[in-house]
Structure formats: C-alpha cells, structure tokens
Enzyme design. Structure first.
Site, mmCIF file in Angstrom:
data_model
loop_
_atom_site.group_PDB
_atom_site.id
_atom_site.type_symbol
_atom_site.label_atom_id
_atom_site.label_comp_id
_atom_site.label_asym_id
_atom_site.label_seq_id
_atom_site.Cartn_x
_atom_site.Cartn_y
_atom_site.Cartn_z
ATOM 1 N N CYS A 117 0.806 -1.218 0.000
ATOM 2 C CA CYS A 117 0.000 0.000 0.000
ATOM 3 C C CYS A 117 0.849 1.283 0.000
ATOM 4 C CB CYS A 117 -0.984 -0.047 1.163
ATOM 5 S SG CYS A 117 -2.404 1.021 0.916
ATOM 6 N N HIS B 233 -3.574 -5.647 2.384
ATOM 7 C CA HIS B 233 -3.254 -5.875 3.789
ATOM 8 C C HIS B 233 -3.926 -7.184 4.184
ATOM 9 C CE1 HIS B 233 -2.107 -1.599 4.292
ATOM 10 N NE2 HIS B 233 -3.173 -1.317 3.571
HETATM 11 N N1 GLN Z 1 -2.117 6.705 2.639
HETATM 12 C C1 GLN Z 1 -2.239 5.906 1.474
HETATM 13 C C2 GLN Z 1 -3.617 5.970 0.849
HETATM 14 O O1 GLN Z 1 -4.575 6.280 1.516
HETATM 15 C C3 GLN Z 1 -1.876 4.464 1.823
HETATM 16 C C4 GLN Z 1 -2.841 3.828 2.767
HETATM 17 C C5 GLN Z 1 -2.416 2.467 3.229
HETATM 18 O O2 GLN Z 1 -1.240 2.163 3.339
HETATM 19 N N2 GLN Z 1 -3.387 1.635 3.567
HETATM 20 O O3 GLN Z 1 -3.751 5.725 -0.324
#
Ligand code: GLN
Length: 287
Positions: free
Chosen positions: A93, A189
């Site tokens: 992510c 995740h």
């Molecule tokens: N902050 C990033 C987004 O919202 C990554 C989020 C995350 O790692 N789940 O796209």
C-alpha cells in the site's frame, strides 16, 4: 541457511497488521530449519542493502508518507541498485506507492523513491474492503483487505493479479499490484502473507535462490489453517456478491464487471461467479 530481512519503518508504516508479514516470513523459514534474522529499520536509519536478502515494508497513513519522503532521497540510489540486482521486496500500500515517482495528494505532491515509473493520485473516495485476486504467478486465489485513497497507474508493468472482487490499483483497470524483477507491490493488507502462503514461499524461494543458488527449494508445509483462512475469504466474498446480485437483479459491483453495461450485467455476474469458482479451485485466470 539464513535470510536477513529488513523490516522497514515499523515506527511509521504498520497498518492493518502488516507486521504479520514479517512474522510469517520468519516462521515459515524457521519451520523449515532455516535461520531468519529480522532487522527493524526506523525512519532515518542507514540501511546496509548488501546485508539484506529481503525487504518488507508495510502500509501507512498519508502523514507517514509525507514524513518519510524527505528521508527517501538518502536511500534512493542503494535501494534502486538492490532492486535492479534482484533483491526481494514486498511493499504494501503506502510502500507500494512510495516505490513510484509521486503520490499526488489533495494539497501536495509527495516524492517517492522513483524505482518504479509509476504515479499515484489521491481521490476523496477511499477504496475499502475485502479483495480477491487471480494471479498468473500463483495457483491459489490471493485474498486480502484494501483501504486506500490513492489510485496507482502502473503503466505497462505487469500487475500482481486480476481483481475478481474488490477495487485494486485504480478501481477502473481491473488489476491489482505490480511485479518487477523480485519485487511485489500490492494494496493488500490482511496481513497478506499468512493467508496467502504461496506468495510468502514465492518470495522466500526467490531470496534463497538469489543467495544460495537455483538448486535451493522449500519443503512443503501442511498449511491447513492457512488454506482454510484463504478459502474462508473467497467464500465470504462470494456470498456477499451473491447477496448483492440478488438485490440488484444482476447489477454487479466488482472487478472489470463494474464497468459492464446495463444489458450485460447479469452475464457479468455469472462470469465473475465462475471466475471465483475457479479461484477457489486454485486455477489461473486465462486472458
Ligand atoms: N495513505 C495511502 C492511501 O490512503 C496508503 C494507505 C495504506 O497504506 N493503507 O492511499
């Protein structure tokens, strides 16, 4: 045998149990009698890439990405050399986004490592929920959970897989993640690896071969709980989809089928259900 695993930035990037990926890598090595050395690397730490066999970097909030961005300049050169040399990387992510050139947020542009020629664009509607992929690299379905505001355009790089249920890189493309050499970037995740042991072993095997030669292979593990967890997610998404389909007379909401026109929505629903059946059976998608 021994693998040294760099666990990047647990102080800033650790959303939705991503630290479980590191634990999973460690355990699956130990269960086979292979030593695992975990090196937590904190924001601002120097990184000796030549001493690492694998890098595991998890997700994090926009704020964490802003903070780390300034520190990435110092490691950009060595990180790129590590990747180009076949170093194994799992980036989830926020980390996936930061391997690219830019993450354009509402009010500012966060500069990434630029190791991958990709860009991410923030949008107000977050893409949230369970997600299932079919990947040409793995037999079983890849299951996980996504929650991101960023949409990542991966250009001509190969994706990790096709979205069977959920959103993926851009919501529109129907694809998720990226594969480059021995690097996997993904929005998944969950954490990803415990529910997808094939992905975990794929990464471990690449790292072992790179270090000890092509003859190295990993012994089988029973993986009863792991497969049960994976199938549970596939079934759960399938029944959610069926409920949705029943309510909306075939109006459908996942993967490529989201783009289907009104007339062929019912057909798309059937096609996607079939895809999920094949996914549950562990078949590859054919396209
Ligand atoms: N902050 C990033 C987004 O919202 C990554 C989020 C995350 O790692 N789940 O796209």
């Amino acid at each position: 045998m021994k693998l040294s695993i760099g666990y990047l930035y647990p102080d800033l990037f650790n959303l939705y149990g991503d630290r479980g990926n590191v634990k999973c890598l460690e355990k699956r090595l130990q269960w086979r009698g292979i030593e695992a050395e975990i090196h937590p690397i904190l924001c601002g730490d120097r990184i000796n890439f030549s001493g690492l066999d694998m890098i595991c970097w998890g997700g994090g909030p926009d704020r964490g990405q802003e903070i780390i961005s300034g520190y990435l300049k110092a490691i950009r050169h060595d990180f790129r050399a590590y990747v180009e040399d076949g170093g194994v990387v799992l980036a989830v992510c926020a980390a996936f986004q930061l391997l690219g050139r830019t993450y354009t947020m509402r009010e500012q542009v966060v500069e990434g490592l630029g190791i991958l020629d990709i860009h991410t664009q923030w949008q107000p509607a977050r893409l949230v929920g369970n997600i299932i992929l079919q990947s040409p690299y793995f037999k079983a379905a890849i299951v996980g959970f996504e929650n991101h505001a960023g949409r990542t355009d991966i250009g001509t790089y190969p994706p990790l897989g096709k979205v069977v249920f959920g959103h993926g890189n851009t919501e529109q493309s129907g694809y998720e993640g990226i594969v480059y050499k021995n690097l996997i970037g993904t929005y998944l995740h969950g954490p990803l690896l415990p529910k997808n042991p094939e992905v975990c072993d794929g990464l471990l095997e690449r790292a072992l071969k790179r270090k000890y030669g092509d003859q190295v292979s990993l012994g089988e593990l029973p993986d009863i709980s792991e497969h049960r967890a994976n199938h549970y997610m596939v079934e759960r998404c399938r029944s959610a989809e069926e409920k949705h389909t029943a309510i909306h007379f075939g109006a459908f909401g996942f993967g490529n089928s989201r783009k289907a026109g009104k007339d062929n929505k019912r057909e798309s629903a059937n096609t996607c259900r079939k895809q999920m059946d094949r996914t549950a059976d562990g078949e590859k998608y054919d396209e």
